[in-house]
Write a protein that holds these residues in place. Structure first.
Motif, mmCIF file in Angstrom:
data_model
loop_
_atom_site.group_PDB
_atom_site.id
_atom_site.type_symbol
_atom_site.label_atom_id
_atom_site.label_comp_id
_atom_site.label_asym_id
_atom_site.label_seq_id
_atom_site.Cartn_x
_atom_site.Cartn_y
_atom_site.Cartn_z
ATOM 1 N N ARG A 98 -2.850 0.450 -5.868
ATOM 2 C CA ARG A 98 -3.701 -0.560 -6.588
ATOM 3 C C ARG A 98 -4.440 -0.086 -7.676
ATOM 4 O O ARG A 98 -4.875 -0.786 -8.684
ATOM 5 C CB ARG A 98 -4.706 -1.143 -5.499
ATOM 6 C CG ARG A 98 -3.897 -1.924 -4.423
ATOM 7 C CD ARG A 98 -4.815 -2.360 -3.281
ATOM 8 N NE ARG A 98 -5.381 -1.205 -2.760
ATOM 9 C CZ ARG A 98 -6.321 -1.315 -1.546
ATOM 10 N NH1 ARG A 98 -6.407 -2.490 -1.001
ATOM 11 N NH2 ARG A 98 -6.686 -0.116 -1.114
ATOM 12 N N THR A 99 -4.837 1.281 -7.739
ATOM 13 C CA THR A 99 -5.809 2.144 -8.800
ATOM 14 C C THR A 99 -4.849 2.986 -9.419
ATOM 15 O O THR A 99 -5.321 3.645 -10.558
ATOM 16 C CB THR A 99 -6.927 2.633 -8.082
ATOM 17 O OG1 THR A 99 -6.532 3.469 -7.196
ATOM 18 C CG2 THR A 99 -7.608 1.524 -7.305
ATOM 19 N N GLY A 100 -3.725 3.583 -8.816
ATOM 20 C CA GLY A 100 -3.488 5.099 -9.278
ATOM 21 C C GLY A 100 -4.117 6.172 -9.143
ATOM 22 O O GLY A 100 -3.800 7.226 -9.411
ATOM 23 N N ARG A 130 12.214 -0.726 -17.109
ATOM 24 C CA ARG A 130 11.854 0.176 -18.043
ATOM 25 C C ARG A 130 10.334 0.685 -17.775
ATOM 26 O O ARG A 130 9.539 -0.331 -17.130
ATOM 27 C CB ARG A 130 11.817 -0.252 -19.418
ATOM 28 C CG ARG A 130 13.253 -0.299 -19.892
ATOM 29 C CD ARG A 130 13.530 -0.905 -21.453
ATOM 30 N NE ARG A 130 14.824 -0.847 -22.021
ATOM 31 C CZ ARG A 130 15.544 -1.782 -21.721
ATOM 32 N NH1 ARG A 130 14.974 -2.933 -21.286
ATOM 33 N NH2 ARG A 130 16.923 -1.772 -22.277
ATOM 34 N N ARG A 131 10.099 1.811 -18.057
ATOM 35 C CA ARG A 131 8.758 2.454 -17.718
ATOM 36 C C ARG A 131 8.339 2.489 -16.019
ATOM 37 O O ARG A 131 7.037 2.582 -15.847
ATOM 38 C CB ARG A 131 7.726 1.744 -18.485
ATOM 39 C CG ARG A 131 7.911 1.780 -20.252
ATOM 40 C CD ARG A 131 6.928 1.380 -20.770
ATOM 41 N NE ARG A 131 7.191 0.066 -20.872
ATOM 42 C CZ ARG A 131 7.853 -0.935 -21.654
ATOM 43 N NH1 ARG A 131 8.634 -0.221 -22.519
ATOM 44 N NH2 ARG A 131 7.858 -2.095 -21.413
ATOM 45 N N ILE A 132 9.273 2.309 -15.483
ATOM 46 C CA ILE A 132 8.988 2.351 -13.944
ATOM 47 C C ILE A 132 9.437 3.725 -13.386
ATOM 48 O O ILE A 132 10.728 3.881 -13.671
ATOM 49 C CB ILE A 132 9.439 1.321 -13.051
ATOM 50 C CG1 ILE A 132 8.541 0.172 -13.220
ATOM 51 C CG2 ILE A 132 9.346 1.549 -11.632
ATOM 52 C CD1 ILE A 132 8.444 -1.098 -12.526
ATOM 53 N N PRO A 147 -2.753 1.642 -12.232
ATOM 54 C CA PRO A 147 -1.902 1.116 -11.066
ATOM 55 C C PRO A 147 -0.465 1.180 -11.145
ATOM 56 O O PRO A 147 -0.054 1.262 -12.090
ATOM 57 C CB PRO A 147 -2.410 -0.447 -10.711
ATOM 58 C CG PRO A 147 -3.808 -0.498 -11.768
ATOM 59 C CD PRO A 147 -3.601 0.436 -12.881
ATOM 60 N N ALA A 148 -0.098 1.340 -10.023
ATOM 61 C CA ALA A 148 1.399 1.347 -9.920
ATOM 62 C C ALA A 148 2.045 -0.357 -10.376
ATOM 63 O O ALA A 148 1.518 -1.285 -10.225
ATOM 64 C CB ALA A 148 1.913 1.509 -8.577
ATOM 65 N N PRO A 149 3.174 -0.129 -11.066
ATOM 66 C CA PRO A 149 3.549 -1.579 -11.623
ATOM 67 C C PRO A 149 4.076 -2.540 -10.455
ATOM 68 O O PRO A 149 3.643 -3.659 -10.778
ATOM 69 C CB PRO A 149 5.012 -1.026 -12.174
ATOM 70 C CG PRO A 149 4.819 0.513 -12.614
ATOM 71 C CD PRO A 149 3.954 0.769 -11.396
ATOM 72 N N LEU A 189 0.852 -1.195 0.281
ATOM 73 C CA LEU A 189 -0.186 -0.021 -0.116
ATOM 74 C C LEU A 189 0.989 1.474 -0.062
ATOM 75 O O LEU A 189 0.578 2.731 -0.426
ATOM 76 C CB LEU A 189 -0.893 -0.032 1.203
ATOM 77 C CG LEU A 189 -2.097 -0.988 1.194
ATOM 78 C CD1 LEU A 189 -3.068 -0.947 2.213
ATOM 79 C CD2 LEU A 189 -2.867 -0.966 -0.252
ATOM 80 N N VAL A 190 1.980 1.252 0.396
ATOM 81 C CA VAL A 190 3.067 2.411 0.392
ATOM 82 C C VAL A 190 4.269 1.619 -0.626
ATOM 83 O O VAL A 190 5.050 0.857 -0.354
ATOM 84 C CB VAL A 190 3.820 2.714 1.676
ATOM 85 C CG1 VAL A 190 4.816 3.666 1.540
ATOM 86 C CG2 VAL A 190 2.714 3.227 2.578
ATOM 87 N N ASP A 191 4.103 1.940 -2.136
ATOM 88 C CA ASP A 191 4.997 1.652 -3.014
ATOM 89 C C ASP A 191 5.959 2.567 -3.550
ATOM 90 O O ASP A 191 5.196 3.480 -4.189
ATOM 91 C CB ASP A 191 3.912 0.905 -3.951
ATOM 92 C CG ASP A 191 4.327 -0.031 -4.957
ATOM 93 O OD1 ASP A 191 5.524 0.485 -5.462
ATOM 94 O OD2 ASP A 191 3.760 -1.001 -5.557
ATOM 95 N N PRO A 192 7.089 2.632 -3.811
ATOM 96 C CA PRO A 192 7.793 3.435 -4.461
ATOM 97 C C PRO A 192 7.741 3.357 -5.882
ATOM 98 O O PRO A 192 8.116 4.387 -6.424
ATOM 99 C CB PRO A 192 9.337 2.970 -4.181
ATOM 100 C CG PRO A 192 9.198 1.444 -3.622
ATOM 101 C CD PRO A 192 7.764 1.163 -3.139
#
Length: 315
Positions: free
Chosen positions: A243-245, A145-147, A125-127, A91-94
């Motif tokens: 989870r959703t962005g 890539r793309r992160i 959402p986050a990767p 839930l806390v995602d870099p």
């Protein structure tokens, strides 16, 4: 008759679109303590600011998809960010960097305040934090890539922990607060560090805001009442659900958590905003004292946080 309680010496200054507060128990140590704090903050900004093209974190994008050597400081910060992600079940995602930008937080908040943005593209959402491959022993990281990484909240808490510990080597007690996320180190003043807990560290303490005392550890507050702007026909803020962005469902407006470190307290407070109604049970299971304020002002506490708004100690 006991001598009067001596108030700690303090200094405040603006930093990172918020306020730094430094308290020390020895007035003579304050000038050197302030110098140490400013040095720490400047070093961390140079390493992990996402608003500086020359920061080490931003320059990682040029090496996307390849393992590269990074500085010991960035290694420590990424370790802290990935540990926070694991402890909060993501839930806390870099890896929310692109999601935060898509939401509109693409510049320092001082330049963002008051902007109204179009709705834009659908949010994604986050990767996922597990995609980042960090080898702390070798000081190397591979970011796919793309992160885009965003370690802003964790970096701020990390800075508070690190600065407080270093300042305490001067032989005094120290409290460092960065935007309301605070860490302590060394001996506390008589009666502990007294902290007013509310929606904003900038606002004067309200009549019902509790004042708590801590003698060690840290206290962090996450709130959706600050750092807000408009995107399309709705207000959004700086806390993103990986989870959703998108911003999380509006359950809690402010969550304050006490923990052994500011990094842990910040991660738990932010995750609780995102987790929503399940947050009190999640916090209680982890024995983290917390105060959660719903959008209607109703207060829920967990794991020994004092329910009496009068001055009380948080373990």
């Amino acid at each position: 008759m006991s001598p009067p309680r001596v108030a700690p010496s303090r200094v405040t200054f603006p930093v990172w679109g918020t306020t730094a507060l430094l308290l020390v128990t020895d007035e003579a140590a304050l000038p050197e303590a302030e110098r140490m704090l400013r040095t720490e903050l400047a070093g961390i900004d140079a390493v992990c600011s996402r608003f500086r093209a020359d920061s080490e974190l931003v320059r990682l994008t040029a090496h996307a998809g390849r393992a590269v050597s990074i500085s010991p400081l960035l290694t420590e910060i990424l370790q802290a960010a990935l540990r926070a992600a694991s402890a909060t079940n993501g839930l806390v995602d870099p890896t929310v960097g692109q999601a935060v930008i898509d939401l509109g937080y693409d510049r320092d908040y001082a330049a963002l305040r008051g902007r109204a943005l179009p709705e834009g593209e659908p949010l994604r959402p986050a990767p996922g934090w597990w995609r980042v491959q960090l080898d702390p022993d070798a000081g190397r990281v591979l970011v796919p890539r793309r992160i885009l990484l965003d370690v802003g909240a964790t970096g701020k808490a990390f800075a508070a922990d690190r600065a407080a510990a270093r300042i305490a080597t001067l032989g005094c007690g120290a409290l460092v607060s960065l935007g309301g996320d605070l860490a302590t180190a060394g001996p506390a003043p008589e009666g502990g560090w007294l902290i007013s807990v509310g929606d904003s560290h900038r606002a004067p303490a309200g009549a019902t805001d509790p004042v708590v005392s801590i003698t060690a550890g840290a206290l962090a507050t996450s709130s959706v009442t600050q750092r807000r702007w408009r995107r399309g026909d709705r207000q959004v803020h700086h806390i993103v659900d990986p989870r959703t962005g998108d911003v999380p469902a509006p359950v809690w407006r402010t969550v304050s958590v006490a923990a052994g470190s500011c990094v842990d307290a910040n991660a738990a407070a932010t995750a609780s905003i995102i987790r929503g109604r399940g947050a009190p049970r999640w916090l209680a299971n982890r024995r983290l004292p917390a105060r959660l304020v719903a959008h209607d002002g109703a207060v829920t506490t967990s794991a020994g946080w004092p329910s009496d708004p009068a001055r009380a100690e948080v373990a």
